[in-house]
Design a protein around this motif. Structure first.
Motif, PDB file in Angstrom:
ATOM      1  N   LEU A  47       0.848  -1.184   0.000  1.00 48.38           N
ATOM      2  CA  LEU A  47       0.000   0.000   0.000  1.00 48.38           C
ATOM      3  C   LEU A  47       0.887   1.239   0.000  1.00 48.38           C
ATOM      4  N   LEU A  64      -8.567  -1.411  -5.105  1.00 47.70           N
ATOM      5  CA  LEU A  64      -7.597  -0.521  -4.457  1.00 47.70           C
ATOM      6  C   LEU A  64      -7.147  -1.087  -3.116  1.00 47.70           C
ATOM      7  N   LEU A  65      -7.980  -1.886  -2.507  1.00 40.83           N
ATOM      8  CA  LEU A  65      -7.618  -2.508  -1.243  1.00 40.83           C
ATOM      9  C   LEU A  65      -6.703  -3.705  -1.499  1.00 40.83           C
ATOM     10  N   LEU A  87      -5.446   4.479   2.099  1.00 43.16           N
ATOM     11  CA  LEU A  87      -5.987   4.230   0.768  1.00 43.16           C
ATOM     12  C   LEU A  87      -5.967   5.513  -0.049  1.00 43.16           C
TER      13      LEU A  87
END
Length: 303
Positions: free
Chosen positions: A118, A200-201, A226
């Motif tokens: 991330l 996106l996660l 995020l």
């Protein structure tokens, strides 16, 4: 085209879609049933894996113990593909014939864990903003339950496109108004890039609802760092339930300057309906690109 005309056309399209889904998913004749267990490469059961034939309503989700029952249709061919997927693992695709053979011979079905980073965000105190639809008193609802066979409904997903400003933002909170008459429901929260529908996660985020429910669910996205640079789609996906129930859905406002998205079947294609919106909101804060770097994933999950 006026908003009213757009809403009318959207309503007709949406009604026809629901009708055809009902028709396609109603039990017809004899169907095949594939039952098994999906696990990780270290033999641990994988919960809530999306399982189904891509591009069709045929699908389900594995249980907490990793077991699954996939109901096939009479027209399902041995050469059709069955896909197993969940965030954090490489997907597995097998033909119906190959999957059936593996199950009959006791071969393990395993997914391989993948690593994904991330973004690491340096936080600055900047004002945030919330967008979306907060209206819950409507005359329309979208129901994730579409027939009398609940296991076939597992994996259904309802979302909304959120039009973000043309700059980098950090998503901080997601809310959805959920109505259910089950004794308990487990939902998976998903966030996608709007154009590519790429997740996106990189972690699975679940919300567990206990008892009958008609209220907002809130998901804190801040610990996940995020970051988005364009429009996103945020959604709720039904992955488990407890007890008997006949309704699980969200209120819809129409007309609305928004785009509603719906997917029946855990591996099915998304359907898009403009001019309508479920009761969902998304909060975000702007960040500078210089403050975003690749970094290790967060260890904190939103609940």
């Amino acid at each position: 085209m006026s908003l009213v005309k757009l809403a009318l056309l959207t309503l007709i399209a949406y009604s026809l879609t629901v009708f055809f889904v009902h028709a396609q998913t109603a039990p017809v004749g004899s169907v095949g049933l594939l039952t098994g267990r999906i696990q990780s490469t270290d033999n641990q059961p994988l919960a809530y894996v999306s399982i189904g034939i891509p591009g069709t309503p045929v699908g389900t989700v594995s249980t907490e113990a990793g077991t699954f029952s996939l109901t096939l249709k009479p027209e399902t061919a041995p050469t059709d593909s069955v896909r197993f997927s969940i965030l954090g693992y490489a997907p597995l695709t097998l033909t119906v014939a190959s999957l059936r053979q593996r199950l009959e011979t006791g071969q393990a079905l395993s997914l391989t864990e993948t690593a994904r980073q991330l973004a690491e965000v340096r936080i600055k105190p900047v004002p945030g903003k919330t967008i979306g639809n907060q209206r819950v008193a409507t005359n329309m609802n979208t129901n994730l339950m579409l027939n009398s066979q609940p296991s076939q409904n597992l994996g259904s997903e309802v979302g909304r496109r959120f039009n973000l400003p043309g700059r980098t933002v950090r998503l901080t909170q997601y809310r959805a108004y959920v109505e259910s008459n089950f004794e308990g429901v487990t939902l998976r929260i998903n966030v996608y890039e709007a154009r590519s529908m790429k997740p996106l996660l990189n972690r699975n985020v679940y919300v567990k609802i206990t008892g009958k429910h008609s209220n907002w669910i809130e998901v804190d996205l801040e610990p996940l760092n995020l970051v988005a640079e364009g429009d996103v789609v945020a959604s709720v996906q039904w992955v488990d339930s407890e007890g008997k129930g006949s309704y699980l859905g969200l209120p819809i406002q129409m007309p609305a300057f928004a785009t509603h998205m719906y997917k029946y079947g855990s591996q099915n294609k998304w359907k898009t309906f403009r001019g309508m919106s479920t009761a969902m909101t998304l909060a975000f804060s702007p960040v500078d690109k210089d403050d975003v770097n690749a970094g290790p994933e967060s260890l904190t999950l939103a609940k």
